[in-house]
Design an enzyme around this catalytic site. Structure first.
Site, PDB file in Angstrom:
ATOM      1  N   HIS A  99       0.847  -1.193   0.000  1.00 50.39           N
ATOM      2  CA  HIS A  99       0.000   0.000   0.000  1.00 50.39           C
ATOM      3  C   HIS A  99       0.885   1.247   0.000  1.00 50.39           C
ATOM      4  CE1 HIS A  99      -2.982   2.980   1.207  1.00 50.39           C
ATOM      5  NE2 HIS A  99      -3.902   2.107   0.843  1.00 50.39           N
ATOM      6  N   GLU A 159      -4.250   1.357  -7.195  1.00 48.49           N
ATOM      7  CA  GLU A 159      -4.673   2.508  -6.403  1.00 48.49           C
ATOM      8  C   GLU A 159      -3.828   3.724  -6.762  1.00 48.49           C
ATOM      9  OE1 GLU A 159      -6.765   1.450  -2.370  1.00 48.49           O
ATOM     10  OE2 GLU A 159      -4.606   1.323  -2.153  1.00 48.49           O
TER      11      GLU A 159
END
Length: 256
Positions: A97, A169
């Site tokens: 992430h 993302e």
């Protein structure tokens, strides 16, 4: 045919009361919903409570986590291992992430090692990739995504992606309220799939690629209508049972 996966990343949010209330609310909202896998990744301290709450409810919600270490035991203060996560029923583990890459200086190579160790331990990596605002403006989106993917592919082979999940993302859309249009997200997802297909068309065809970045009930259906978007990694909206369930329902309907 790829099966959609909608996963909630709770990040550093929650309390014991919130965990129980949110999961019970989700179970109620998702009753009778099929055709989509729904997963949640609470903070590590709440994985045990989440497992007990889901088990008591007989829930089909998949339990995940937000991070892992490269070791299963030893002198690694503050870390948690795949073996520990597995013991508490967590199967889908977020790695790479952008917040981990930025705040904890996790490199592509380090993330790739986590990917390999999760696979070795029989867990499902949820590999996050994506570009910054500056990289997006410079037209480097796909170069960044390819580099992050190739850290895994070039060390473990493209077959390592089988059974894993990729979450695209764009960093500039995470928690900002800004979001890539459904068409722009589809274009990048198609390029990601094509990049994998250069090594294996079979792996590319079957790998689940989620979109993440300000996904909400209001825009979820537009994303899921795209052929190469197989679900979502959801942040803020995952903290509300009705909102998160609405996103999951949109995925189930779009991919039916």
């Amino acid at each position: 045919m790829r099966h959609p996966v909608v996963m909630g990343n709770w990040k550093l949010n929650g309390s014991k009361e919130m965990v129980v209330d949110l999961l019970n609310g989700l179970n109620a909202e998702l009753e009778g919903v099929t055709g989509v896998d729904v997963a949640v990744a609470p903070p590590a301290l709440f994985v045990d409570l989440a497992e007990r709450t889901l088990t008591e409810a007989g829930s089909a919600i998949i339990l995940g986590a937000q991070n892992t270490d490269l070791n299963n035991s030893g002198a690694f203060t503050g870390d948690m291992s795949p073996a520990m996560l597995k013991e508490f029923g967590a199967t889908h583990i977020i790695i790479g992430h952008s917040e981990r890459r930025e705040y904890h200086a996790e490199s592509d190579e380090f993330v790739a090692k986590k990917f390999a160790f999760l696979k070795e331990n029989g867990l499902t990596p949820v590999l996050c990739i994506g570009e910054s605002d500056a990289q997006n403006e410079a037209g480097e989106t796909m170069a960044v995504c390819a580099r992050q993917l190739d850290a895994v592919i070039n060390t473990q082979g493209v077959e390592a992606l089988e059974g894993a999940i990729i979450a695209y993302e764009p960093i500039w859309a995470i928690g900002t309220g800004k979001a890539a249009t459904a068409e722009d997200a589809q274009r990048i997802h198609a390029q990601i799939r094509a990049h994998i297909a250069e090594k294996s068309e079979a792996v590319a065809k079957n790998v689940v690629i989620q979109y993440g970045g300000s996904v909400k009930p209001e825009n979820a259906a537009a994303y899921f209508a795209q052929p190469d978007i197989d679900g979502a990694l959801v942040g803020g909206a995952a903290l509300d049972a009705k909102s998160f369930a609405a996103i999951a329902k949109a995925a189930a309907e779009a991919k039916a």
